[in-house]
Design an enzyme around this catalytic site. Structure first.
Site, PDB file in Angstrom:
ATOM      1  N   CYS A  55     -30.203 -13.937 -15.346  1.00  0.00           N
ATOM      2  CA  CYS A  55     -29.509 -12.751 -15.865  1.00  0.00           C
ATOM      3  C   CYS A  55     -30.441 -11.943 -16.773  1.00  0.00           C
ATOM      4  CB  CYS A  55     -28.209 -13.145 -16.599  1.00  0.00           C
ATOM      5  SG  CYS A  55     -28.385 -13.550 -18.344  1.00  0.00           S
ATOM      6  N   ASP A  61      -8.863 -16.685 -13.434  1.00  0.00           N
ATOM      7  CA  ASP A  61      -9.251 -15.816 -14.547  1.00  0.00           C
ATOM      8  C   ASP A  61      -9.183 -16.642 -15.812  1.00  0.00           C
ATOM      9  OD1 ASP A  61      -6.133 -15.673 -14.665  1.00  0.00           O
ATOM     10  OD2 ASP A  61      -6.817 -14.877 -16.579  1.00  0.00           O
ATOM     11  N   CYS A 106     -31.297 -13.690 -20.165  1.00  0.00           N
ATOM     12  CA  CYS A 106     -32.220 -14.826 -20.101  1.00  0.00           C
ATOM     13  C   CYS A 106     -33.632 -14.403 -19.683  1.00  0.00           C
ATOM     14  CB  CYS A 106     -31.668 -15.884 -19.141  1.00  0.00           C
ATOM     15  SG  CYS A 106     -30.177 -16.667 -19.789  1.00  0.00           S
ATOM     16  N   CYS A 165     -31.333 -19.458 -15.470  1.00  0.00           N
ATOM     17  CA  CYS A 165     -30.464 -18.293 -15.275  1.00  0.00           C
ATOM     18  C   CYS A 165     -31.339 -17.050 -15.132  1.00  0.00           C
ATOM     19  CB  CYS A 165     -29.521 -18.137 -16.465  1.00  0.00           C
ATOM     20  SG  CYS A 165     -28.439 -16.698 -16.356  1.00  0.00           S
ATOM     21  N   HIS A 180     -24.427 -12.894 -20.670  1.00  0.00           N
ATOM     22  CA  HIS A 180     -24.927 -14.166 -20.114  1.00  0.00           C
ATOM     23  C   HIS A 180     -23.780 -15.045 -19.618  1.00  0.00           C
ATOM     24  CE1 HIS A 180     -26.692 -18.010 -19.348  1.00  0.00           C
ATOM     25  NE2 HIS A 180     -25.736 -18.515 -20.113  1.00  0.00           N
ATOM     26  N   ASP A 184      -1.603  -8.748 -15.090  1.00  0.00           N
ATOM     27  CA  ASP A 184      -0.565  -9.763 -15.241  1.00  0.00           C
ATOM     28  C   ASP A 184       0.745  -9.041 -15.573  1.00  0.00           C
ATOM     29  OD1 ASP A 184      -0.839  -8.963 -17.862  1.00  0.00           O
ATOM     30  OD2 ASP A 184      -1.493 -10.901 -18.621  1.00  0.00           O
TER      31      ASP A 184
END
Ligand SMILES: [Zn+2]
Length: 417
Positions: free
Chosen positions: A354, A314, A357, A352, A383, A91
């Site tokens: 991931c 974002d 998890c 999930c 997560h 930015d």
């Protein structure tokens, strides 16, 4: 050619596409995790790669104050410094100057502000903000803008928008003169890894596929390609006024940028108003260029904005919320600190896949949080980021199938275990 955007599928106003940068390809719509000071708090770069992060965001204001632009530049720019071979966006520093500094002073020339670290005085102008972003060397950098506060009356919103337009012209003028000075741009040709870039040290450097695409983008063979440079995006302001937003979009497009961001939202206004302004602003932006909505949002909101035709987003929400024990799941929000999870053997989110998890129970995550273990922040952040990235993968898939009518429901109907 330093940035190419191709749209590969549509569903209503939504688009699925590909953003080709000097540091690899980014599938859109994309959610960009925020790595404020060259670090996504708590998550190492190799894990980010494994999660499928293709582009990260860095904050110029924070990096300018610490460790300083010159340090980052000497170490190969952000890519080399933080050992991240994939795409980066910075930015302009404007938003943080406006949100973290009560003592700022705005003039036509720029903004004087005090460091939130040690109280020292600094000055950002469109030119110095460009100089800083060129030194940091992100693939995509942002014009220096004034983020209009909320609420603001029409005169104030117009004056602020006009200032942002004048600053956009100055940003572009400086950038065009200096865009070959990025830490990797002076020696790197499109399709070859840059010195100072950790691609060779990384398991996920510039892929052969990425190199091929970059070369075909310029129609050249490796070694003789056009010089890759950074790309500068313009920012649309105009407060909560639809007419000012239209004017800001048109005049920013007259200046001409390879991509456009919608700034000045999520500054305290009601959600319905955010959506209304996003929707009306998008109508005025070119269909064939990337559109970036800055600083949003919840999982539901990023799906909604993608459906409206936003390509890039974002937000600090998934990472910041994770550090406070607030987790996003397919079954809604989970506040892991609650005593009700103390003996809960279930996975955080049964839908999930991931690494958190798959391995840990809610009871264990709750214990880590209650004991104030560093690992709690790490696992919670992994997560939440997985959940956001997975959500966007579903959005892209849904768009590619052209499922306009069932767009939202499709994204949220998860397979049962
Ligand atoms: Zn998970």
């Amino acid at each position: 050619m330093s940035l190419r955007f191709q749209i590969e599928g549509n569903a209503g106003n939504a688009r699925a596409g590909r953003l080709i940068t000097p540091h690899g390809e980014v599938e859109t719509p994309v959610f960009m995790p925020v790595g404020t000071v060259a670090s996504v708090k708590g998550v190492p770069q190799d894990v980010l790669e494994e999660l499928g992060v293709q582009i990260l965001l860095g904050n110029t204001y924070h990096l300018y104050l610490r460790p300083g632009v010159e340090t980052v530049r000497l170490l190969g720019g952000l890519h080399g410094f933080m050992a991240w071979p994939r795409a980066i966006l910075t930015d302009s520093g404007g938003f943080q100057v406006f949100s973290l500094n009560d003592l700022r002073k705005v003039t036509e020339e720029g903004v004087t502000f005090r460091s939130h670290l040690d109280g020292s005085t600094h000055f950002f102008s469109p030119e110095s903000a460009m100089e800083a972003q060129i030194g940091l060397g992100a693939d995509i950098i942002m014009a220096f803008d004034e983020c209009t506060e909320y609420p603001a009356d029409r005169d104030r919103a117009r004056a602020s928008m006009d200032l942002t337009l004048r600053w956009a012209e100055r940003s572009k003028k400086y950038f065009e003169k200096h865009k070959h000075e990025a830490p990797w741009a002076s020696t790197e040709h499109v399709g070859t890894a840059a010195p100072g870039c950790p691609a060779e040290r990384s398991s996920a450097g510039l892929s052969p596929a990425g190199s091929r695409t970059l070369n075909s983008a310029t129609g050249s063979r490796a070694g003789e390609g056009a010089r890759a440079t950074q790309s500068l995006f313009g920012i649309i302001q105009g407060g909560m006024d639809r007419e000012l937003r239209r004017e800001s979009a048109e005049r920013t497009m007259e200046i001409g940028f390879p991509g456009y961001a919608i700034g000045g939202l999520s500054v305290g206004e009601p959600r319905e108003l955010t959506r209304e302004i996003v929707e009306s602003t998008l109508e005025h932006l070119p269909a064939d260029q990337p559109r970036y909505l800055m600083g949003v949002g919840t999982p539901e909101e990023i799906v909604e904005y993608a459906a409206l035709g936003v390509d890039m987003m974002d937000c600090v929400l998934p990472t910041r919320a994770a550090r406070h024990g607030l987790l996003f799941t397919s079954e809604g929000k989970v506040s892991i600190k609650q005593a009700r999870y103390a003996q809960d053997q279930g996975a955080l989110d049964p839908n999930c896949a991931c690494r958190v998890c798959r391995r840990y129970s809610r009871a264990y995550l709750r214990h880590l949080y209650a004991a104030n273990e560093v690992l709690a922040q790490v696992l919670n952040t992994i997560h939440n980021l997985s959940f956001y990235l997975d959500t966007m993968r579903r959005v892209r898939h849904s768009i590619q199938l052209g499922e306009e009518s069932r767009f939202l429901s499709n994204v949220w109907s998860r397979p049962k275990p």
